[in-house]
Design an enzyme around this catalytic site. Structure first.
Site, PDB file in Angstrom:
ATOM      1  N   ASP A 205      73.489  87.542 -68.590  1.00 19.14           N
ATOM      2  CA  ASP A 205      72.705  88.349 -69.526  1.00 19.14           C
ATOM      3  C   ASP A 205      73.611  88.972 -70.576  1.00 19.14           C
ATOM      4  O   ASP A 205      74.662  89.534 -70.258  1.00 19.14           O
ATOM      5  CB  ASP A 205      71.967  89.441 -68.740  1.00 19.14           C
ATOM      6  CG  ASP A 205      70.988  90.222 -69.584  1.00 19.14           C
ATOM      7  OD1 ASP A 205      70.199  89.599 -70.314  1.00 19.14           O
ATOM      8  OD2 ASP A 205      71.014  91.464 -69.512  1.00 19.14           O
ATOM      9  N   GLU A 265      73.827  83.873 -72.495  1.00 21.61           N
ATOM     10  CA  GLU A 265      72.987  84.393 -73.576  1.00 21.61           C
ATOM     11  C   GLU A 265      73.932  84.950 -74.642  1.00 21.61           C
ATOM     12  O   GLU A 265      74.387  86.085 -74.549  1.00 21.61           O
ATOM     13  CB  GLU A 265      72.047  85.482 -73.057  1.00 21.61           C
ATOM     14  CG  GLU A 265      71.117  86.018 -74.130  1.00 21.61           C
ATOM     15  CD  GLU A 265      70.324  87.230 -73.666  1.00 21.61           C
ATOM     16  OE1 GLU A 265      69.149  87.356 -74.066  1.00 21.61           O
ATOM     17  OE2 GLU A 265      70.878  88.066 -72.927  1.00 21.61           O
TER      18      GLU A 265
END
Length: 586
Positions: A205, A265
């Site tokens: 993330d 990401e």
């Protein structure tokens, strides 16, 4: 190429499917999706052609940020099941040939995590230096606030210890201090724990925020927080370089399992993003999402002109040899348009989200694809053909395979995180519970389960579900698309995107029409001639190539074709071949 070569680097031609357990399938009738329910639907994923499931956070959480506010990295949220049920899910997926990865959220914890509770109890506490503290908040850059509708600062005052703590995201998600070696060791321990239970990797993330650049204004406070306090040693106070940190993580994973991967990401411009692969070494993130290509695709759709996407593909750098791009149509967050210019963003807003309620943070959309395209199945099928044929690994978000819509009555990013629609009956087959107990209500109207569901589309050969199943099957059978060198071709038609992928003498050409007009054009294919033909892998048809490599192509409105080059006697069968075979048998 030999398919045996693809096994070690399984991620390069995987079909990845992201699911949110809480909204996917309820296995015990309490209104909350869980591992038991997801396990019962593994066969749906296997039939679809999925080879890797990406699990959104399933750890214990107060659930103020859809599970990204974590209170225990070593367990399963009791609402979603037990560690035993997690293992049963993993075993069933493995039996169907499906790998599993999970979100790695180690930028921050919940403010209810025992580490942070201890940290804020006293300046001398055991876990104080696991977080980032400052006597005075550093000046905030407004652009650094990720959720400007909820937060106006990156610092929050803690009355008990009379200092400010740092939070890149929400104030209830204090950032971990990765300058502290103990924190880095704990992150490795978390990786190792879940790998021992069978995970094949992690989606990382917000990678750029994992360790933020020490040159930023906030970093002096991070360094001060990591320095010696009251005689207690916490390392040298220096923040590790983010790339050193990622290399260490990747090296640790390789020692434990050489086939494990990191999906990052990283929403940055290409030159900056390339560094997160490890530049030419490829020793950091294994795959990165192509946010720029996704955004340029929506601009192309809004204009009916393939040029924006073609231009981004031409300038997209090649990743290191064993790394890859991840392509996607949308994900679980807002559909961000932050890499478009203001004028370009307004074009996309006008086409696909003209109402303010459809937009989010002034930079993105909170909609799914089918309603944005007015349910036009020709356009929707063309877009998913793009997803599977563009160079990269396709990543789908649950519900995309049947064309689910959003529920704009649900606030923020949650509009696209509605219950999965399995049947046309009670609660769409998601749960037998009272729908008032669901985290988010079902979609209503033309995109509700009465009209959009798995069971009905499984019976309809012309459905979106069966189309995506075909795309996945053909993609897995075309190593050229995943492994080959690609080239964007000149068609002379602004509305047509044509690209070819080549490897070991094999060629696939993919064609997509972004307009509502039938298009006729000519392609010139270097190194191909009249000794070969182009056979369509999606619809019936074989095209002849001239002696000098020219071929005439027709594309229907919003049409798409995948053409494989081969010698006529080795070409795949089309309708004419099937008819001839039946005639001979008669």
């Amino acid at each position: 190429m030999r398919l045996t070569y693809t096994s070690d680097l399984w991620w390069k031609n995987a079909v990845v499917y992201c699911l949110d357990l809480e909204t996917y399938a309820d296995g015990n009738g309490d209104g909350i999706g869980d591992f038991r329910g997801a396990t019962e639907h593994i066969d749906h994923l296997e039939r679809l052609g999925v080879t890797c499931v990406w699990l959104m956070p399933f750890f214990p959480t107060p659930d103020r940020d859809d599970g990204y506010d974590i209170t225990d990295f070593y367990s399963v949220d009791p609402r979603l099941g037990t560690l035993g049920e997690f293992v049963e899910f993993m075993r069933t997926a493995r039996d169907r040939g499906i790998r599993v990865i999970a979100d790695l959220v180690v930028n921050h914890t919940s403010d209810e995590h025992p580490w942070f509770k201890d940290a804020r109890s006293s300046r001398d506490s055991r876990y104080r230096d696991w977080y980032i503290w400052s006597d005075t908040p550093e000046p905030d850059n407004p652009k650094g606030v990720v959720f400007p509708d909820k937060e106006n600062s990156l610092w929050e005052y803690d009355k008990g210890s009379e200092q400010y703590y740092y939070h890149r995201f929400y104030r209830f998600q204090p950032d971990l201090n990765v300058a502290n070696p103990e924190v880095r060791d704990e992150i490795a321990r978390i990786l190792g724990f879940w790998m021992e239970l069978g995970l094949s990797g992690f989606r990382v993330d917000a990678v750029p925020f994992l360790v933020e650049d020490v040159s930023k204004k906030e970093e002096p406070a991070k360094e001060k927080a990591a320095a010696k306090k009251d005689g207690k040693a916490t390392g040298d106070g220096k923040l590790p370089d983010v790339h050193d940190f990622l290399r260490d993580m990747r090296a640790f994973m390789n020692r434990r399992d050489g086939t494990a991967m990191l999906l990052g990401e990283v929403n940055l411009e290409y030159p900056d993003l390339l560094k997160f692969f490890g530049n030419n070494l490829g020793d950091e993130v294994t795959m990165c999402f192509d946010f720029i290509g996704m955004q340029r695709m929506y601009l192309a759709l809004a204009r009916g002109d393939a040029s924006p996407l073609g231009e981004s593909l031409r300038r997209r750098p090649a990743p290191p040899r064993d790394c890859h791009w991840a392509t996607f149509v949308r994900n679980h967050d807002e559909l961000t348009l932050d890499k478009l210019t203001d004028a370009e963003r307004q074009e996309v807003f006008a086409a696909f989200g003209p109402d303010k309620d459809m937009q989010l943070y002034g930079r993105g959309l909170r909609r799914r694809l089918p309603p944005m395209l007015d349910g036009d199945l020709r356009k929707i099928k063309m877009v998913y053909s793009l997803l599977f044929s563009l160079p990269g690994t396709p990543v789908m978000f649950y519900g995309e395979e049947i064309g689910m819509g959003e529920n704009l009555q649900v606030p923020g990013r949650e509009a696209v995180r509605t219950p999965m629609q399995w049947t046309p009956n009670k609660n769409g087959g998601f749960s037998t519970a009272d729908p008032r107990s669901f985290r988010n209500p079902m979609v209503q109207g033309e995109y509700g389960p009465e009209h959009i569901n798995v069971s009905a589309q499984r019976r309809d050969p012309d459905s979106l579900l069966m189309w995506i199943t075909k795309l996945a099957e053909q993609y897995r059978g075309c190593p050229e698309l995943a492994w080959g060198d690609y080239q964007v071709l000149d068609t002379g038609e602004a509305s047509v995107l044509a690209h070819r992928a080549d490897i070991d003498g094999a060629t696939v050409v993919a064609l997509h029409n972004f307009s509502g007009d039938e298009i006729h054009f000519e392609l010139t294919l270097e190194d191909l001639d009249d000794s070969q033909v182009l056979t369509d892998l999606l619809v019936d048809g074989t095209e002849k190539i001239s002696e000098d490599g020219r071929v005439r192509i027709t594309l229907d409105p919003y049409g798409c074709r995948w053409l494989r080059a081969s010698e006529p006697e080795l070409a795949p069968a089309d309708t004419a071949d099937v008819a001839d075979s039946e005639a001979r048998e008669a």
